[in-house]
Scaffold this active site. Structure first.
Site, PDB file in Angstrom:
ATOM      1  N   GLY A   9     -18.303   1.912  21.544  1.00 22.86           N
ATOM      2  CA  GLY A   9     -17.485   2.016  22.741  1.00 22.86           C
ATOM      3  C   GLY A   9     -16.529   0.855  22.731  1.00 22.86           C
TER       4      GLY A   9
ATOM      5  N   PRO B  22     -16.620  -5.086  17.392  1.00 25.64           N
ATOM      6  CA  PRO B  22     -15.577  -5.335  18.369  1.00 25.64           C
ATOM      7  C   PRO B  22     -14.232  -4.725  17.982  1.00 25.64           C
ATOM      8  CG  PRO B  22     -15.949  -7.288  17.051  1.00 25.64           C
ATOM      9  CD  PRO B  22     -16.872  -6.230  16.523  1.00 25.64           C
TER      10      PRO B  22
ATOM     11  N   GLY C 242       7.360 -10.783 -29.317  1.00 26.15           N
ATOM     12  CA  GLY C 242       6.937 -10.845 -30.715  1.00 26.15           C
ATOM     13  C   GLY C 242       5.620 -10.141 -30.983  1.00 26.15           C
TER      14      GLY C 242
ATOM     15  N   SER D  24       1.772  -4.093 -21.413  1.00 20.10           N
ATOM     16  CA  SER D  24       0.604  -4.058 -20.504  1.00 20.10           C
ATOM     17  C   SER D  24       0.617  -5.222 -19.509  1.00 20.10           C
ATOM     18  CB  SER D  24      -0.710  -4.014 -21.281  1.00 20.10           C
ATOM     19  OG  SER D  24      -0.758  -4.951 -22.326  1.00 20.10           O
TER      20      SER D  24
END
Lengths: 309, 640
Positions: free
Chosen positions: B41, B122, B483, B552
């Site tokens: 509530g 809360p 490289g 990557s």
């Protein structure tokens, strides 16, 4: 599934202490299974006593597979040092004692240095000790019922590489699934007795006959009264003010820390049941005896962010 | 009209026994059971007031706290001169201002019969995440309704979440009855309204109660203001409702293994918390997913061996046979094992600011085991206010959705509806380590336990042995033009020269063939890396040393591949060339185009490069030649 199920004839109702004990053991085992190098912070108080007892239960018949560490301030009660060494022997665990060399060199003490004393010996000392040994998980004996700001503390509390607690990056804890993953350098404080209340701790100590420091029980002890706190004169380092004379009083302690900072209560409760009785009938909450919390209302929160337990 | 703000009713006055006979009191209290519950509530419903009232009436408030409370009530309270119980449990505003996430606060109180742990969630923000967290450990939920307002959207939301998380005991507390003159008709209308809704979402049973947390009506004693209410007061209900752990004893035995206890060669025990059922020495058990059986010989505890242990106890079992059993396995009753599967339908509650990325591998922790899992795009998302099913491509913070997911290996499980401990899981982000979702397995998608991998007699070890080498993936990462390809080519030549079997995977040969169906969206990038990882793994299974040269740029992507390759075989090589240097070289003229805005999302220009933090090898190309770098890599590989 229609297979036969072996159900106990009468369901066994576990008591709240059995449930709490099982939960704590589960937490301690999870840490050991997932941590690289755990350690148990051992402060020799009653909460530490229960935590150590639970660790011994968790791994029986093995001794707990991690060391005990006492972050010492050199100002604890003599009776605490005695019990500490006794428990290390009994549990078969390695005991590491750490004293901040800087605090030692500067002669930091509770009489001259006030909150700096706690800061250097305890907060800094703890960080140094964890860094020195590269412990990635440290068990602590804090409880959620101790204080409002602890009520929301997780069981697994994450600390950055600089040991800071960050309220924003704490993880949700669901069911009994704890996430112990972390990046290199980060560490976790784990509080296996989070859900125990002060009464639970006392009842468990009583039921299980767990050794505790005799100072929790009332006896005649040399004392002086200062700023409304009754202090015990535990050794010759206690500085008496001009005209001050130690007075014998029947006292006991509700919490134990550095003896010049820990207030006693006048009491005649000299057995554990009588201590519990007194606790239940008294009407002040536990941490009142500790000077550290009186500073400011949010002091616990602040201390936590700085890395204090 | 009685206002119960004075002394609590005598039923909860324990002082007499404490003072008269502490031993009798202790004996009584050590046999208390434990109930965990959650209150649902908002502040407006009087939730904090109710919790404060329960703490107060069970005497969990010390005098110093009470004095502070009385002072605060006069200063900031909302109840005039009366005690504002809400102040006991609130005090969270300041924390909210500090930006501290408060998901759940736990409060404790006890009566003579039970100890209680209340999960208090809360705030309105993050409500789903908070409530699901608090509800996950609760036996009971109190759904609070303001009697003046009746069933609201939030009532439906709370009820849905409580039902979703499988709470069996629901209390519908119609609060603030004092403000509607204790009107029975109004109360009954609210209960009927709620019943209609509850039935529609599958809630078959709930306990309605008219209360006033503020006045204390029907909290510890039946209220004289509502003689028409014939049920028990709230506290009595909390003290007697049946516990989940007791019901769990009637289910088949399940113990997720936490820890193998092996102090010496003569003792081997399996430790864990019993999730359900009971066990006795002599019982036959089966260890899943392996399926081997044995018999329990001992139930070991610090306090001596037990004749029987039940759900909720942490114990250590010894077996008659030396069978395989390790952390993550589930010990089950031999004749009633769990299912074992690797593909599932699950319901997810997303708990992180970073949304679900379908296809990305996450850690899935269930019971005591952690496996890699991939989640598909949601089948649908659930609007928790209207309960409508919505189409969704992902799940954002606080979203609830139904998904299909696959674990990298088969796991023992039970549908969450049958067994919370073996069907509830969390998802952990592999990069941030955050807990990103709570999940509930609904069912397995196919009978994966009937699908057996072809047992291969020529093992990967045998293949590697034939080639006299240890398989590895040399993962070169670095900026465009750093490289990578040049050095990888040299490394491959040098390895071939000393008789090693290698294969170089580069961006072009992969993008033109295997991955030509993929673009450059985030999902496609992840799939691209996943496929490269799978191919690299197959090649290491074949015994090869695989070299890959991809920019990557994201740590999570590289860690993804690392998690797919056996430990020690993934070697991350960071070709560390500063951006300025790479841009100066600009072999393919790409930086020039990127600077001109012709190549959006170019790594280093307008897309980040996350440098490895713990690469196995780092090559500083400003300090050594490509030749020297290759020698260094080959040297460290052959020495290993």
């Amino acid at each position: 599934m229609s297979s036969p199920v072996a159900t106990p004839a009468v369901p066994v109702i576990l008591t709240h202490l059995q449930r709490l004990e099982s939960e704590s053991i589960h937490i301690i085992r999870e840490v050991v299974a997932e941590a690289e190098k755990p350690v148990m912070l051992y402060s020799v108080g009653k909460d530490s006593a229960v935590m150590l007892h639970l660790a011994r239960k968790a791994f029986f018949p093995s001794p707990p597979p991690f060391p005990l560490m006492h972050v010492d301030t050199t100002w604890k009660f003599k009776a605490m040092y005695a019990l500490r060494d006794q428990m290390a022997r009994e549990s078969g665990m390695e005991l590491l004692v750490y004293q901040n060399p800087e605090a030692k060199a500067k002669g930091i003490n509770p009489f001259d240095h006030g909150s700096l004393h706690t800061d250097l010996w305890k907060t800094e000392g703890l960080k140094q000790a964890l860094d020195l040994h590269k412990f990635d998980v440290a068990f602590g004996g804090a409880r959620r019922d101790e204080e409002k700001s602890r009520a929301k503390e997780r069981i697994f509390s994450f600390r950055s590489a600089s040991h800071r607690w960050d309220g924003k990056s704490q993880r949700p804890e669901l069911w009994n699934l704890y996430n112990a993953r972390k990046a290199k350098g980060e560490s976790i404080r784990v509080f296996p007795i989070s859900n125990w209340t002060e009464l639970d701790i006392w009842q468990y100590i009583h039921l299980e006959n767990i050794p505790i420091v005799p100072l929790y029980m009332a006896a005649e002890r040399p004392t002086v009264e200062r700023d409304g706190l009754i202090l015990m004169v535990d050794d010759e380092r206690f500085r008496l003010n001009p005209g001050e004379q130690p007075v014998m009083r029947s006292i006991r302690f509700r919490t134990l820390g550095c003896y010049p900072l820990t207030g006693a209560v006048e009491s005649t409760a000299d057995t554990l049941p009588r201590v519990i009785q007194e606790m239940l009938l008294t009407t002040t909450s536990e941490r009142q005896g500790r000077a550290i919390d009186h500073d400011q209302s949010a002091s616990m929160e602040k201390k936590k962010q700085e890395g204090y337990f | 009209m009685s206002t119960a703000t004075g002394k609590p009713p005598s039923a909860y006055q324990t002082d007499a026994l404490i003072a008269a006979d502490i031993d009798a009191y202790l004996l009584q209290h050590q046999h208390k059971s434990l109930l965990r519950f959650i209150t649902c509530g908002s502040v407006d419903d009087g939730k904090s007031t109710l919790i404060g009232r329960l703490l107060y009436d069970s005497k969990m408030i010390f005098e110093d706290q009470l004095a502070a409370l009385e002072a605060d009530s006069k200063k900031v309270g909302t109840q005039g001169q009366e005690i504002d119980f809400a102040l006991l449990v609130d005090g969270l505003a300041a924390e909210r201002e500090q930006g501290i996430t408060i998901d759940v606060a736990y409060r404790f109180f006890a009566t003579e019969k039970r100890k209680f742990i209340v999960a208090d969630t809360p705030g309105h923000e993050q409500y789903t995440r908070n409530m699901v967290t608090g509800a996950s450990t609760a036996d009971l939920a109190i759904i609070l309704i303001d009697a003046r307002k009746g069933v609201l959207t939030q009532t439906r939301r709370h009820s849905y979440l409580a039902h979703l998380i499988g709470i069996r005991n629901l209390v519908l507390a119609v609060n603030k009855m004092d403000l509607i003159g204790y009107d029975q008709g109004r109360y009954q209308a609210i209960v009927e309204d709620y019943r209609a809704f509850a039935t529609s979402i599958g809630i078959t049973d709930f306990t309605p109660m008219p209360i006033s947390g503020f006045k204390g009506d029907n909290i510890t004693a039946n209220s004289p203001n509502m003689p028409w209410y014939t049920g028990v007061p709230l506290m009595a209900h909390l003290e007697t409702v049946e516990l989940d752990t007791t019901l769990d004893q009637a289910k088949p035995f399940r113990l997720p293994v936490q820890w193998v206890n092996r102090p010496n060669l003569d003792f081997r025990g399996f430790s864990g918390l019993i999730a359900s059922g009971s066990i006795k020495p002599g019982d036959a058990v089966r260890v899943l997913p392996g399926g081997k059986t044995s018999t329990v010989t001992r139930i070991v505890t610090f306090d001596g061996d037990l004749d029987q242990a039940v759900a909720g106890q942490s114990i250590t079992l010894c077996f008659a046979d030396e069978i395989d059993c390790s952390r993550g396995d589930v010990i089950t009753q031999a004749e009633a094992p769990t299912q074992v599967a690797d593909q599932f339908e699950a319901t997810l509650v997303w708990m992180n600011d970073e949304a679900l990325v379908p296809g990305r591998p996450y850690w899935l922790k269930i019971g005591t085991q952690t496996v890699t899992a991939r989640v598909q795009a949601p089948e649908y998302q659930i609007n928790i206010n209207t309960l409508e099913h919505l189409a969704a491509k992902t799940l954002e913070l606080n979203a609830i959705g139904v998904v299909k997911l696959a674990t990298e290996r088969a796991i023992p499980f039970e549908p969450y509806a049958d067994h919370h401990a073996l069907g509830g899981f969390i998802l952990i982000d592999k990069f941030s380590n955050a807990t990103v979702a709570a999940g509930m397995l609904n069912f397995s998608l196919r009978r994966a336990q009937n699908v057996h991998w072809q047992a291969l007699e020529v093992t990967r070890e045998r293949r590697a042995e034939l080639k006299h080498q240890k398989p590895a993936v040399l993962w070169f990462t670095g900026l465009s033009g750093s490289g990578k390809s040049t050095i990888a080519n040299l490394v491959e030549k040098k390895l071939a020269h000393v008789g090693k079997h290698t294969f170089l995977l580069d961006g072009d040969n992969v993008r033109h063939g295997l991955n030509k169906d993929l673009g450059f969206t985030q999902a496609d990038r992840i799939e691209n890396i996943r496929r490269i990882g799978e191919v690299a793994r197959l090649m290491t299974d074949a015994g090869l040393i695989v070299l890959t040269a991809f920019i990557s740029p994201f740590r999570a992507e590289r860690d993804l591949v690392r998690s797919m390759i056996p430990d020690g075989e993934f070697i991350e090589i960071f070709i560390d060339t500063p951006l300025a240097e790479a841009e100066k070289r600009d072999v393919k003229g790409l930086y020039k185009k990127a600077r001109a805005g012709e190549l959006p999302n170019f790594t280093g220009i307008d897309s980040p490069y996350e440098a490895p933090e713990n690469a196995e090898i780092r090559i500083d190309t400003t300090a050594m030649s490509a030749e020297q770098a290759a020698d260094l890599i080959v040297g460290s590989l052959l020495d290993a």
